[in-house]
Enzyme design. Sequence first.
Site, PDB file in Angstrom:
ATOM      1  N   CYS A  99      47.558  39.665  90.199  1.00  0.00           N
ATOM      2  CA  CYS A  99      47.906  40.282  88.918  1.00  0.00           C
ATOM      3  C   CYS A  99      49.387  40.051  88.733  1.00  0.00           C
ATOM      4  CB  CYS A  99      47.580  41.780  88.908  1.00  0.00           C
ATOM      5  SG  CYS A  99      48.163  42.596  87.407  1.00  0.00           S
TER       6      CYS A  99
ATOM      7  N   ARG B 196      39.777  33.611  84.911  1.00  0.00           N
ATOM      8  CA  ARG B 196      40.658  34.628  84.305  1.00  0.00           C
ATOM      9  C   ARG B 196      41.644  35.175  85.333  1.00  0.00           C
ATOM     10  NH1 ARG B 196      42.377  39.632  85.381  1.00  0.00           N
ATOM     11  NH2 ARG B 196      40.286  40.228  86.050  1.00  0.00           N
TER      12      ARG B 196
ATOM     13  N   HIS C 280      40.661  42.431  96.052  1.00  0.00           N
ATOM     14  CA  HIS C 280      41.652  41.387  96.348  1.00  0.00           C
ATOM     15  C   HIS C 280      41.834  41.339  97.867  1.00  0.00           C
ATOM     16  CE1 HIS C 280      43.149  40.155  92.338  1.00  0.00           C
ATOM     17  NE2 HIS C 280      42.526  41.273  91.982  1.00  0.00           N
TER      18      HIS C 280
ATOM     19  N   ASN D 287      41.633  37.089  94.827  1.00  0.00           N
ATOM     20  CA  ASN D 287      40.416  37.894  94.967  1.00  0.00           C
ATOM     21  C   ASN D 287      39.638  37.434  96.185  1.00  0.00           C
ATOM     22  OD1 ASN D 287      40.999  37.569  91.894  1.00  0.00           O
ATOM     23  ND2 ASN D 287      39.734  39.394  92.068  1.00  0.00           N
TER      24      ASN D 287
ATOM     25  N   HIS E 214      35.807  45.084  92.835  1.00  0.00           N
ATOM     26  CA  HIS E 214      36.718  43.983  92.511  1.00  0.00           C
ATOM     27  C   HIS E 214      37.814  43.996  93.582  1.00  0.00           C
ATOM     28  CE1 HIS E 214      38.994  41.453  89.498  1.00  0.00           C
ATOM     29  NE2 HIS E 214      40.025  41.941  90.179  1.00  0.00           N
TER      30      HIS E 214
END
Length: 315
Positions: free
Chosen positions: A244, A19, A213, A253, A211
């Site tokens: 993003c 994703r 990056h 990530n 999460h």
Amino acid sequence: MSSLVAAPKAVSVYEVGPRDGLQNELRTLATPDKARLIDALVASGLTRIEVTSFVSPRWIPQLADAEKVLALVKRREGVTFSALVPNLKGLERAHAAGLQEAAVFLSVTESHSKKNINKSVAEAVAAAREVASAAHAHGMRVRGYLSTVWGCPYEGLTPVPRVLEVVRQLADLGLSQLSLGDTIGVGTPGHTAQLITEVSRLVPLEQIALHLHDTRGTALANALVGLSMGITTFDSSIGGLGGCPYAPGAAGNLATEDLVYMLQGMGVQTGIDLDRLVGAGELAQELIGRKLSGKYLQAALGEREKQASRARAGA
Ligand code: HMG
Ligand code: MG
């Protein structure tokens, strides 16, 4: 076990490559290739995978085939697939595709919220509430993402009190997990520790995920801080894919192999087979058609290549 940090015995790795990674690639993978990649991730022992997004195909054309991906991937007992869901339309699509978990996502800064989902933060909280309630009515679990928690591509560093203000508004949504997003990878260890300390006064530590990056190379350091403070879920992406599309400059990530390598070395259980993970990373690289940024992946592939050429020379 290292005495350097007090780490939990086991952690859960939440894979976001199919994703977060693929939403950001110029090359859109063919649906069967996405399914192959997801199958390879499952084969490595990952049990939580964000496989796609049920968002507007106009906004994220790379993931317009969400239903088709879910129809192709093999379901396996003990493996949970999840997907991003921005609104009720997305939720109904996710439910019809047989998902048991949906992920709502919102930003803590107004400008990123507007660019990413065309909503103010207040409108985004209302939409997340609506989605969560409909998902629960379907018996689905709801994960929540907060973006721009450390910093925003449009507003600079995010003040911690602003983060807490938005976290408080999510208190009654019944989220199973809240994933804190360092969307543009500006986090440093002290800042990360402060955020975890403050957010964990509002949300139980065991429900918080990180999460991270890796834009500035600090993702693994921040993960280690989280680990030492008792965080037990980390989002990561195969080969370090990701970004993003509505956060200029956001890089991939934290790479799943880099995270798993560190955890394995510390004796923290993940249930993941690092060699098979490298196989999945190699597949991702082949399908995408470029070298991925994951450090462990490149080291392991380089080592394999050396061994193969030694074997050829000796043959
Ligand atoms: P909008 O244009 O304001 O919405 O977009 P709308 O309601 O006016 O709809 C526009 C069109 O999209 C309509 O189609 C809708 O039917 C359709 P038309 O009638 O014009 O043909 N539509 C949909 N189609 C399929 N599925 C849906 C859906 N919803 C509307 N669910 C919207 C608002 C929220 C839909 C849009 O802005 C959107 O989809 N944004 C998603 C952006 C995105 O996915 N960004 C990346 C993920 S966030 C991220 O990466 C951060 C994270 O990783 C954490 C971190 O790192 O911080 C999670
Ligand atoms: Mg992300």
